[in-house]
Design a protein around this motif. Structure first.
Motif, mmCIF file in Angstrom:
data_model
loop_
_atom_site.group_PDB
_atom_site.id
_atom_site.type_symbol
_atom_site.label_atom_id
_atom_site.label_comp_id
_atom_site.label_asym_id
_atom_site.label_seq_id
_atom_site.Cartn_x
_atom_site.Cartn_y
_atom_site.Cartn_z
ATOM 1 N N TRP A 38 -33.791 11.870 -8.767
ATOM 2 C CA TRP A 38 -32.459 12.127 -8.213
ATOM 3 C C TRP A 38 -32.439 11.702 -6.748
ATOM 4 O O TRP A 38 -33.417 11.890 -6.027
ATOM 5 N N SER A 39 -31.324 11.150 -6.316
ATOM 6 C CA SER A 39 -31.125 10.865 -4.896
ATOM 7 C C SER A 39 -29.661 11.104 -4.547
ATOM 8 O O SER A 39 -28.782 11.063 -5.421
ATOM 9 N N TRP A 40 -29.422 11.350 -3.261
ATOM 10 C CA TRP A 40 -28.095 11.754 -2.805
ATOM 11 C C TRP A 40 -27.705 10.954 -1.568
ATOM 12 O O TRP A 40 -28.562 10.411 -0.876
ATOM 13 N N GLY A 41 -26.421 10.920 -1.305
ATOM 14 C CA GLY A 41 -25.963 10.200 -0.128
ATOM 15 C C GLY A 41 -24.474 10.367 0.073
ATOM 16 O O GLY A 41 -23.828 11.234 -0.525
ATOM 17 N N TYR A 42 -23.949 9.513 0.908
ATOM 18 C CA TYR A 42 -22.504 9.501 1.158
ATOM 19 C C TYR A 42 -22.065 8.066 1.432
ATOM 20 O O TYR A 42 -22.896 7.179 1.673
ATOM 21 N N PHE A 43 -20.768 7.836 1.373
ATOM 22 C CA PHE A 43 -20.257 6.494 1.647
ATOM 23 C C PHE A 43 -19.018 6.551 2.530
ATOM 24 O O PHE A 43 -18.261 7.525 2.536
ATOM 25 N N LEU A 44 -18.835 5.489 3.291
ATOM 26 C CA LEU A 44 -17.641 5.236 4.082
ATOM 27 C C LEU A 44 -17.173 3.835 3.732
ATOM 28 O O LEU A 44 -17.991 2.956 3.446
ATOM 29 N N GLY A 45 -15.870 3.604 3.745
ATOM 30 C CA GLY A 45 -15.426 2.272 3.388
ATOM 31 C C GLY A 45 -13.959 2.032 3.624
ATOM 32 O O GLY A 45 -13.216 2.878 4.141
ATOM 33 N N LEU A 46 -13.530 0.832 3.220
ATOM 34 C CA LEU A 46 -12.150 0.391 3.342
ATOM 35 C C LEU A 46 -11.603 0.085 1.958
ATOM 36 O O LEU A 46 -12.349 -0.220 1.028
ATOM 37 N N ASN A 47 -10.279 0.159 1.812
ATOM 38 C CA ASN A 47 -9.645 -0.193 0.544
ATOM 39 C C ASN A 47 -8.376 -0.981 0.781
ATOM 40 O O ASN A 47 -7.779 -0.933 1.867
ATOM 41 N N SER A 48 -7.974 -1.694 -0.231
ATOM 42 C CA SER A 48 -6.692 -2.397 -0.248
ATOM 43 C C SER A 48 -6.090 -2.247 -1.642
ATOM 44 O O SER A 48 -6.639 -2.770 -2.618
ATOM 45 N N TYR A 49 -4.979 -1.500 -1.747
ATOM 46 C CA TYR A 49 -4.328 -1.229 -3.030
ATOM 47 C C TYR A 49 -3.140 -2.166 -3.242
ATOM 48 O O TYR A 49 -2.436 -2.531 -2.290
ATOM 49 N N ASP A 50 -2.897 -2.494 -4.502
ATOM 50 C CA ASP A 50 -1.779 -3.340 -4.904
ATOM 51 C C ASP A 50 -1.146 -2.731 -6.150
ATOM 52 O O ASP A 50 -1.697 -1.799 -6.749
ATOM 53 N N PHE A 51 0.015 -3.236 -6.559
ATOM 54 C CA PHE A 51 0.637 -2.881 -7.833
ATOM 55 C C PHE A 51 0.672 -4.101 -8.735
ATOM 56 O O PHE A 51 0.922 -5.219 -8.274
ATOM 57 N N ASN A 52 0.446 -3.886 -10.025
ATOM 58 C CA ASN A 52 0.622 -4.939 -11.023
ATOM 59 C C ASN A 52 1.744 -4.520 -11.975
ATOM 60 O O ASN A 52 1.746 -3.391 -12.472
ATOM 61 N N PHE A 53 2.714 -5.429 -12.236
ATOM 62 C CA PHE A 53 3.889 -5.103 -13.034
ATOM 63 C C PHE A 53 3.919 -5.895 -14.339
ATOM 64 O O PHE A 53 3.628 -7.095 -14.360
ATOM 65 N N ASP A 54 4.274 -5.202 -15.417
ATOM 66 C CA ASP A 54 4.665 -5.840 -16.677
ATOM 67 C C ASP A 54 6.141 -5.515 -16.885
ATOM 68 O O ASP A 54 6.558 -4.362 -16.703
ATOM 69 N N TYR A 55 6.922 -6.524 -17.289
ATOM 70 C CA TYR A 55 8.374 -6.359 -17.365
ATOM 71 C C TYR A 55 8.853 -6.280 -18.810
ATOM 72 O O TYR A 55 8.250 -6.868 -19.718
ATOM 73 N N ILE A 56 9.963 -5.583 -19.005
ATOM 74 C CA ILE A 56 10.611 -5.534 -20.316
ATOM 75 C C ILE A 56 11.248 -6.887 -20.604
ATOM 76 O O ILE A 56 11.042 -7.486 -21.660
ATOM 77 N N ASN A 57 12.028 -7.379 -19.659
ATOM 78 C CA ASN A 57 12.610 -8.723 -19.728
ATOM 79 C C ASN A 57 12.249 -9.453 -18.448
ATOM 80 O O ASN A 57 12.688 -9.052 -17.362
ATOM 81 N N TYR A 58 11.453 -10.489 -18.578
ATOM 82 C CA TYR A 58 11.002 -11.197 -17.376
ATOM 83 C C TYR A 58 12.122 -12.100 -16.866
ATOM 84 O O TYR A 58 12.440 -13.124 -17.464
ATOM 85 N N GLY A 65 10.378 -15.697 -7.164
ATOM 86 C CA GLY A 65 9.611 -15.761 -8.400
ATOM 87 C C GLY A 65 9.094 -14.425 -8.870
ATOM 88 O O GLY A 65 8.237 -14.362 -9.743
ATOM 89 N N GLN A 66 9.594 -13.317 -8.302
ATOM 90 C CA GLN A 66 9.150 -11.991 -8.703
ATOM 91 C C GLN A 66 10.274 -10.985 -8.500
ATOM 92 O O GLN A 66 11.231 -11.227 -7.771
ATOM 93 N N ASP A 67 10.164 -9.856 -9.181
ATOM 94 C CA ASP A 67 11.160 -8.794 -9.053
ATOM 95 C C ASP A 67 10.882 -7.875 -7.878
ATOM 96 O O ASP A 67 11.794 -7.277 -7.313
ATOM 97 N N PHE A 68 9.599 -7.735 -7.523
ATOM 98 C CA PHE A 68 9.209 -6.791 -6.493
ATOM 99 C C PHE A 68 8.244 -7.451 -5.513
ATOM 100 O O PHE A 68 7.482 -8.338 -5.879
ATOM 101 N N GLY A 104 3.641 -0.930 0.869
ATOM 102 C CA GLY A 104 5.076 -1.155 0.933
ATOM 103 C C GLY A 104 5.558 -1.704 -0.391
ATOM 104 O O GLY A 104 4.883 -2.521 -1.024
ATOM 105 N N TYR A 105 6.720 -1.271 -0.838
ATOM 106 C CA TYR A 105 7.244 -1.638 -2.160
ATOM 107 C C TYR A 105 8.735 -1.934 -2.012
ATOM 108 O O TYR A 105 9.483 -1.129 -1.436
ATOM 109 N N GLN A 106 9.178 -3.090 -2.502
ATOM 110 C CA GLN A 106 10.577 -3.468 -2.330
ATOM 111 C C GLN A 106 11.106 -4.193 -3.560
ATOM 112 O O GLN A 106 10.470 -5.115 -4.074
ATOM 113 N N ALA A 107 12.285 -3.755 -4.039
ATOM 114 C CA ALA A 107 12.987 -4.464 -5.110
ATOM 115 C C ALA A 107 13.745 -5.633 -4.485
ATOM 116 O O ALA A 107 14.415 -5.478 -3.470
ATOM 117 N N LEU A 108 13.625 -6.823 -5.082
ATOM 118 C CA LEU A 108 14.168 -8.033 -4.468
ATOM 119 C C LEU A 108 15.506 -8.471 -5.037
ATOM 120 O O LEU A 108 16.082 -9.441 -4.565
#
Length: 235
Positions: A38-58, A65-68, A104-108
Motif C-alpha cells: 500500500w502507498s498513499w499520497g496527494y495530487f494537485l493539478g489543472l483541468n479544462s472542461y468542455d461540453f459535447n452535444f448530440d442533437y435531436i435534429n442537427y 456550424g454549431q448550435d452552442f 461559458g455556454y451560449q445558444a447561437l
C-alpha cells in the motif's frame, strides 16, 4: 488547452528521460518504494472542461456550424491517492478529489444575450488501473484507465427556475470513463508523478427547460462533459 498541457508534459518527460538515460546516472532514489503493498499520497493539478452535444435534429447555425458555443477555462484539482500494488506492473488506485471549474455556454440561434456562466464544483472519485513499465534508473512511464463518478455540488438540479430565469441546470451525479498516461519520477525524498488524462462522461447531464422549444435544451438529445486533467501526484 489540451495541446498546451500535452506539450508541457512531453517536454518535461523528455528532459527528465534524457537526463536519466544518457547522463550515466546509476544512483537509485527510493529504491524500495515499489515494494510496498500500500502507498498513499496527494495530487494537485489543472483541468479544462468542455461540453459535447448530440442533437435531436442537427440544424446548426449557418455561420458557426454549431448550435452552442462553449467557452473553456482552466480550473483546479486537489485530492488524495490510495494505491494497492497488484503485481510488479499493475496497481489499483483510488483518487478521490475536488475539481473546480467554470465554463461559458451560449445558444447561437438567437439575437438575445443567451450567454450562461456554468460554475461547477465536483467531488470526483475515480477507480483506476495503472499499468507500469519496468523502472529505468529513476524513471518509469505508465498508462492509466478506469471509471469514475462525481457529485456536482453546483448542479442546480433541484432548482425550479430554468434558463428562462437565467438558471442553467445539470444533473448532480455523473459517471465517466478515463484514460491517460504519465511518468513516475523517483526523487530523493518522494515520488513525483506528472500525468495527463482524458475524462469522458457517459450519462446525459442536461436538465431540460419547461419550454419544449427552449433555445438551450429543446433540440439537445444528450449533453455530456469531457475534460482534460493535468495532475502532479506526490507519494
Amino acid at each position: 488547452m489540451k495541446k498546451i498541457l500535452t506539450i508541457a508534459l512531453l517536454i518535461f518527460s523528455c528532459a527528465f528521460a534524457n537526463a536519466q538515460i544518457f547522463s550515466g546516472e546509476r544512483i537509485l532514489n527510493n529504491e524500495n518504494f515499489d515494494q510496498q503493498k500500500w502507498s498513499w499520497g496527494y495530487f494537485l493539478g489543472l483541468n479544462s472542461y468542455d461540453f459535447n452535444f448530440d442533437y435531436i435534429n442537427y440544424n446548426p447555425n449557418p455561420v458557426t456550424g454549431q448550435d452552442f458555443r462553449v467557452e473553456k477555462r482552466v480550473g483546479f484539482n486537489v485530492g488524495l491517492v490510495g494505491n494497492l500494488k497488484l503485481n510488479n506492473n499493475l496497481d489499483l488506485r483510488l483518487e478521490p478529489g475536488v475539481n473546480f471549474n467554470t465554463r461559458g455556454y451560449q445558444a447561437l440561434k438567437a439575437d438575445a444575450n443567451t450567454f450562461r456562466e456554468v460554475s461547477s464544483t465536483y467531488v470526483h472519485i475515480p477507480l483506476l488501473l495503472k499499468f507500469n513499465a519496468n523502472r529505468l534508473n529513476n524513471f518509469r512511464p505508465f498508462v492509466v484507465g478506469g471509471v469514475s463518478t462525481s457529485i456536482n455540488l453546483s448542479s442546480n438540479e433541484s432548482n425550479p427556475d430554468d434558463n428562462s430565469a437565467g438558471q442553467f441546470r445539470m444533473t448532480t451525479n455523473s459517471y465517466y470513463y478515463e484514460i491517460g498516461f504519465g511518468i513516475d519520477l523517483y526523487l530523493y525524498y518522494f515520488k513525483l508523478s506528472p500525468s495527463i488524462r482524458g475524462v469522458f462522461a457517459i450519462n446525459d447531464e442536461l436538465i431540460r427547460d419547461a419550454d419544449p422549444n427552449s433555445l438551450y435544451t429543446g433540440n439537445v438529445d444528450k449533453m455530456s462533459s469531457r475534460a482534460v486533467f493535468l495532475n502532479f501526484t506526490f507519494q
